[in-house]
Design an enzyme around this catalytic site. Structure first.
Site, short mmCIF file in Angstrom:
data_model
loop_
_atom_site.label_atom_id
_atom_site.label_comp_id
_atom_site.label_asym_id
_atom_site.label_seq_id
_atom_site.Cartn_x
_atom_site.Cartn_y
_atom_site.Cartn_z
N ASP A 71 0.88 -1.17 0.01
CA ASP A 71 -0.07 0.02 -0.18
C ASP A 71 0.93 1.18 -0.06
O ASP A 71 2.12 1.20 0.10
CB ASP A 71 -0.96 0.04 1.15
CG ASP A 71 -0.35 -0.06 2.62
OD1 ASP A 71 0.98 0.23 2.54
OD2 ASP A 71 -1.08 -0.45 3.58
N SER A 72 0.16 2.39 -0.27
CA SER A 72 1.05 3.68 -0.40
C SER A 72 1.64 4.16 0.77
O SER A 72 2.40 5.19 0.87
CB SER A 72 0.25 4.58 -1.07
OG SER A 72 -0.87 5.16 -0.40
N GLY A 199 -11.37 4.54 0.36
CA GLY A 199 -12.48 5.06 1.13
C GLY A 199 -13.41 4.38 1.84
O GLY A 199 -14.60 4.96 2.39
N ASP A 249 -8.03 -7.34 0.85
CA ASP A 249 -7.11 -7.54 2.03
C ASP A 249 -7.90 -7.03 3.31
O ASP A 249 -8.70 -6.05 3.28
CB ASP A 249 -5.83 -6.68 1.82
CG ASP A 249 -5.74 -5.28 2.21
OD1 ASP A 249 -5.41 -4.85 3.26
OD2 ASP A 249 -6.43 -4.41 1.36
N CYS A 287 -13.50 -28.01 7.59
CA CYS A 287 -12.11 -27.51 7.33
C CYS A 287 -10.83 -28.56 7.46
O CYS A 287 -11.07 -29.39 8.37
CB CYS A 287 -12.04 -26.17 8.41
SG CYS A 287 -10.33 -25.36 8.21
N CYS A 289 -7.49 -27.54 8.24
CA CYS A 289 -6.37 -27.06 8.38
C CYS A 289 -6.16 -27.76 9.99
O CYS A 289 -6.65 -28.82 10.29
CB CYS A 289 -6.67 -25.54 8.90
SG CYS A 289 -7.80 -25.27 10.56
N CYS A 292 -8.33 -27.77 12.86
CA CYS A 292 -9.84 -28.54 12.75
C CYS A 292 -9.31 -29.96 12.67
O CYS A 292 -10.43 -30.80 13.14
CB CYS A 292 -10.39 -28.04 11.65
SG CYS A 292 -10.95 -26.41 11.75
N HIS A 318 -6.25 -21.32 10.92
CA HIS A 318 -7.62 -21.75 10.68
C HIS A 318 -8.47 -20.49 9.72
O HIS A 318 -8.95 -20.61 8.90
CB HIS A 318 -8.43 -22.09 11.92
CG HIS A 318 -9.97 -21.96 11.45
ND1 HIS A 318 -10.67 -23.14 10.57
CD2 HIS A 318 -10.98 -21.16 11.57
CE1 HIS A 318 -11.91 -22.95 10.44
NE2 HIS A 318 -12.12 -21.86 10.98
#
Length: 355
Positions: A71-72, A199, A249, A287, A289, A292, A318
């Site tokens: 990001d800026s 924004g 994101d 799931c 992962c 789990c 997870h």
């Protein structure tokens, strides 16, 4: 991109300070992430952009070989810094770390992101609160468009980096359709490799955000990626994809994981709740992962309540897995022409019960 394909819709885990908190880079990739987000503001202050360049760039520094979007720095300058002063040149600010003074301009933001070795560079823009008057919003949008042109020129001066990286412009205008149309037209005139919708996700609520997304993506080119910055909850992602957004994101999956909240297909789970203390069921049966497949809700409850590091790590893993699974499910639904039905089915199940 040169460092790999980004499958859209895509969710980018946030690696603010060159790390996704609680996770190793290879683990993040194994969960399905094609791209990470790094933060220009934090990295320019520590360890420093010039130092990062001397150390070989962000990718080798953190052992992530795939694309990184940076990001800026504009949002963090406004939200974290003391004694900011915005002029046409840029933003002068005081570091939240040590009080040192810095200037971030479109040109300096492009330079920092180039030194980091970013694959997707974000234009520098001015942010004002969503509660600001229309005149204030209009002035900030217009300045952001002037800064967008300077960002384009600064990026293009970056020689070989500009050849292999991409530059995204950022649409501003808060909740005002007319301002967003003006912003989109200005960005189109400059020309970018992708376009962000900025924004939003700043306290306006989902209904107001979706109202903007009903028109904002359509104001931007349909042959370029459209990126909604800082979003969001799982139902935010589904609603935004339905409205034409490609990239996201958010710190939510990692931050929530550290705080004991898990996201599942059946809604959010607060693992701190006492009802989980003797529950031997998995966190989410759907799931795959580690949390789990190998541990119970009771164990996760114990870890989180005890403040054990492993609890934060497992809950983070997870949540990142769930977000990537959600993205994969939406990519499949879009490919099969059933995104509308997917969205309806997702909301019916996700809102049916929380835990």
């Amino acid at each position: 991109m040169q460092r790999g394909t980004i499958r859209t819709p895509a969710f980018m885990p946030v690696g603010t300070a060159a790390t996704v908190k609680g996770m190793k880079p290879a683990e993040v990739r194994a969960l399905g992430a094609d791209i990470l987000l790094g933060n220009t503001y934090h990295l320019m202050l520590r360890p420093g952009a010039e130092r990062m360049a001397r150390l070989g760039g962000l990718h080798s520094f953190m052992d992530w070989s795939r694309p990184i979007l940076t990001d800026s720095g504009g949002y963090q300058v406004m939200s974290l810094s003391a004694l900011t002063k915005t002029t046409e040149e840029g933003v002068a600010f005081q570091s939240h770390l040590d009080g040192s003074r810095h200037m971030l301009s479109p040109e300096r933001s492009m330079e920092i992101q180039r030194l980091l070795g970013s694959d997707i560079v974000m234009a520098f823009d001015e942010l004002v609160p969503a509660t600001a008057s229309r005149d204030v919003q209009a002035a900030a949008m217009e300045r952001s468009m002037r800064w967008a042109r300077r960002s384009r020129e600064g990026f293009d001066s970056g020689a070989d980096h500009a050849e292999r990286a991409a530059l995204f412009g950022i649409q501003q205008g808060s909740l005002d359709e007319g301002l967003r149309r003006q912003s989109a037209d200005a960005l189109r005139d400059i020309g970018f490799d992708g376009y962000a919708i900025g924004g939003l996700a700043v306290g306006e609520g989902q209904e107001a955000m979706f109202a903007v997304l009903d028109y904002a993506p359509g104001q931007l080119p349909d042959d370029r990626p459209r990126y909604l910055m800082g979003v969001g909850k799982p139902d935010d992602l589904v609603g935004a994809v339905e409205r034409g957004v490609d990239m996201f994101d958010c710190v939510l999956p990692t931050r929530s994981g550290r705080n004991g909240q898990a996201f599942t297909w059946d809604g959010p789970v607060n693992i701190r709740n006492a009802k989980h203390a003797e529950d031997l069921a998995p966190l989410d049966e759907a799931c795959g992962c580690t949390a789990c497949t190998r541990f119970s809700r009771a164990y996760l409850h114990h870890l989180v309540k005890s403040g054990e590091m492993l609890g934060a790590m497992l809950m983070t893993e997870h949540n990142l897995r769930f977000y990537q699974d959600l993205m994969a499910a939406m990519r499949l639904a879009i490919g099969e022409g059933r995104m509308t039905a997917f969205g309806q089915d997702f909301r019916t199940r996700y809102y049916a019960k929380g835990a």
